[in-house]
Design an enzyme around this catalytic site. Sequence first.
Site, PDB file in Angstrom:
ATOM      1  CG  ASP A 106      -2.128   0.831   1.024  1.00 30.98           C
ATOM      2  OD1 ASP A 106      -2.523   1.314  -0.122  1.00 30.98           O
ATOM      3  OD2 ASP A 106      -2.683   1.152   2.233  1.00 30.98           O
ATOM      4  CG  ASN A 121       1.872   1.682  -5.286  1.00 31.55           C
ATOM      5  OD1 ASN A 121       2.843   1.472  -4.338  1.00 31.55           O
ATOM      6  ND2 ASN A 121       1.544   0.712  -5.874  1.00 31.55           N
ATOM      7  CG  HIS A 164      -0.465   2.642  -8.923  1.00 26.89           C
ATOM      8  ND1 HIS A 164      -0.510   1.947  -7.954  1.00 26.89           N
ATOM      9  CD2 HIS A 164      -1.399   3.204  -9.451  1.00 26.89           C
ATOM     10  CE1 HIS A 164      -1.696   2.614  -7.404  1.00 26.89           C
ATOM     11  NE2 HIS A 164      -2.371   3.172  -8.398  1.00 26.89           N
ATOM     12  CD  GLU A 177     -13.281  -5.225  -1.635  1.00 22.26           C
ATOM     13  OE1 GLU A 177     -14.001  -5.799  -1.636  1.00 22.26           O
ATOM     14  OE2 GLU A 177     -11.891  -5.467  -1.509  1.00 22.26           O
ATOM     15  CG  LEU A 222       9.505 -17.098  -3.751  1.00 23.29           C
ATOM     16  CD1 LEU A 222       9.642 -16.594  -2.036  1.00 23.29           C
ATOM     17  CD2 LEU A 222       9.928 -15.442  -4.295  1.00 23.29           C
ATOM     18  NE  ARG A 239      -3.000  -1.443   4.592  1.00 23.04           N
ATOM     19  CZ  ARG A 239      -4.108  -1.564   4.115  1.00 23.04           C
ATOM     20  NH1 ARG A 239      -4.799  -2.576   4.670  1.00 23.04           N
ATOM     21  NH2 ARG A 239      -4.731  -0.728   3.182  1.00 23.04           N
TER      22      ARG A 239
HETATM   23  C1  IPE Z   1      -5.453  -2.647  -0.173  1.00 24.77           C
HETATM   24  O1  IPE Z   1      -5.236  -1.368  -0.415  1.00 24.77           O
HETATM   25  C2  IPE Z   1      -5.365  -3.359  -1.704  1.00 24.77           C
HETATM   26  C3  IPE Z   1      -4.065  -3.635  -2.320  1.00 24.77           C
HETATM   27  C4  IPE Z   1      -2.801  -3.348  -1.553  1.00 24.77           C
HETATM   28  C5  IPE Z   1      -3.917  -4.135  -3.478  1.00 24.77           C
HETATM   29  P1  IPE Z   1      -6.342  -0.455  -0.638  1.00 24.77           P
HETATM   30  O2  IPE Z   1      -5.538   0.871  -0.558  1.00 24.77           O
HETATM   31  O3  IPE Z   1      -7.231  -0.562  -1.766  1.00 24.77           O
HETATM   32  O4  IPE Z   1      -7.039  -0.484   0.776  1.00 24.77           O
HETATM   33  P2  IPE Z   1      -8.115   0.614   1.762  1.00 24.77           P
HETATM   34  O5  IPE Z   1      -8.861   1.192   0.458  1.00 24.77           O
HETATM   35  O6  IPE Z   1      -7.034   1.778   2.204  1.00 24.77           O
HETATM   36  O7  IPE Z   1      -8.673  -0.168   2.559  1.00 24.77           O
HETATM   37  C1  IPE Z   2      -1.556   0.388  -3.179  1.00 25.09           C
HETATM   38  O1  IPE Z   2      -1.462   1.515  -3.475  1.00 25.09           O
HETATM   39  C2  IPE Z   2      -1.714  -0.370  -4.585  1.00 25.09           C
HETATM   40  C3  IPE Z   2      -3.110  -0.718  -4.904  1.00 25.09           C
HETATM   41  C4  IPE Z   2      -4.386  -0.590  -4.211  1.00 25.09           C
HETATM   42  C5  IPE Z   2      -3.486  -1.181  -6.373  1.00 25.09           C
HETATM   43  P1  IPE Z   2      -2.753   2.798  -3.293  1.00 25.09           P
HETATM   44  O2  IPE Z   2      -2.943   3.141  -4.677  1.00 25.09           O
HETATM   45  O3  IPE Z   2      -3.657   2.244  -2.451  1.00 25.09           O
HETATM   46  O4  IPE Z   2      -1.906   3.803  -2.714  1.00 25.09           O
HETATM   47  P2  IPE Z   2      -2.477   4.846  -1.614  1.00 25.09           P
HETATM   48  O5  IPE Z   2      -3.158   4.134  -0.535  1.00 25.09           O
HETATM   49  O6  IPE Z   2      -3.526   5.789  -2.404  1.00 25.09           O
HETATM   50  O7  IPE Z   2      -1.338   5.654  -1.009  1.00 25.09           O
HETATM   51 MG    MG Z   3      -4.239   2.445  -0.509  1.00 23.35          MG
END
Ligand code: IPE
Ligand code: IPE
Ligand code: MG
Length: 248
Positions: free
Chosen positions: A30, A32, A47, A77, A141, A194
Amino acid sequence: MSSQAEKSEQESTEYPPLEKIPVHVGIIMDGNGRWARERGLPRLAGHRAGVENLRRVLRAAVEFGIQVLTLYAFSTENWGRPEEEVRGLLNLMERAIDRELPELHREGVQIRHIGRLERVPERLKQKILHALDLTKDNQRLILNVAFNYGGRAEIVDAVRRIIEDGVLPNEVDEALISRYLYTAGLPDPDLIIRTSGEMRVSNFLIWQGAYAEYYVTPTYWPDFDKDELYKALVAFSRRERRFGLLPG
Ligand code: IPE
Ligand code: IPE
Ligand code: MG
């Protein structure tokens, strides 16, 4: 001292061996978007940086002796994000397979997928299936990619198949349910990491993670490197897992 010996000496002081190494590590990759925003860049640049980070984390995971790595790449989601971002993420996934598959295969990585493939565009779906087939006998792996994955969807899919198979009520137990999940045959995660500081599970391995140790770091995924993984492993090695029993 030969340079090889010097190198391993240096490595062993930098990363002293740990008493306990988790067999199966899950990572909720999470942050990005926030990584990009802090640099004044579009979310997709974050990303892209996230995908580029995969290589070093995989290499570090192998070096530290992790056997199964489950990466949360796209949730059920995440389809609800703006269309442009979703399209960008699907493209990145496709490009990552094109670019990384030969080397992953050479390095002995067995790629698996957990999640639903139905909604995935046909061309990407074919690439995923090809990657699974090509690497299915590799043993170094297990890289489990959670893509279009949701823990609740996984349980729904399992229940549907259990009913389809005509399983009787008294045959249903925890082991049977585990066998019907996408992760059938894999050990449950010992450690779930996480990145980016969020203290939630976001529908990741909700059944399998029942007794996982959780580790949250404020570091955004694109900055999560070998040192960061080591720190998570150190934290894990200090945890006392009880599984509901009394301290040993
Ligand atoms: C969880 O991250 C999903 C992935 C890392 C692929 P999200 O950014 O989608 O989760 P929430 O919305 O903060 O719970
Ligand atoms: C995680 O990064 C990647 C995916 C959920 C695909 P986010 O896109 O959720 O990054 P934040 O949470 O908005 O910083
Ligand atoms: Mg996120």
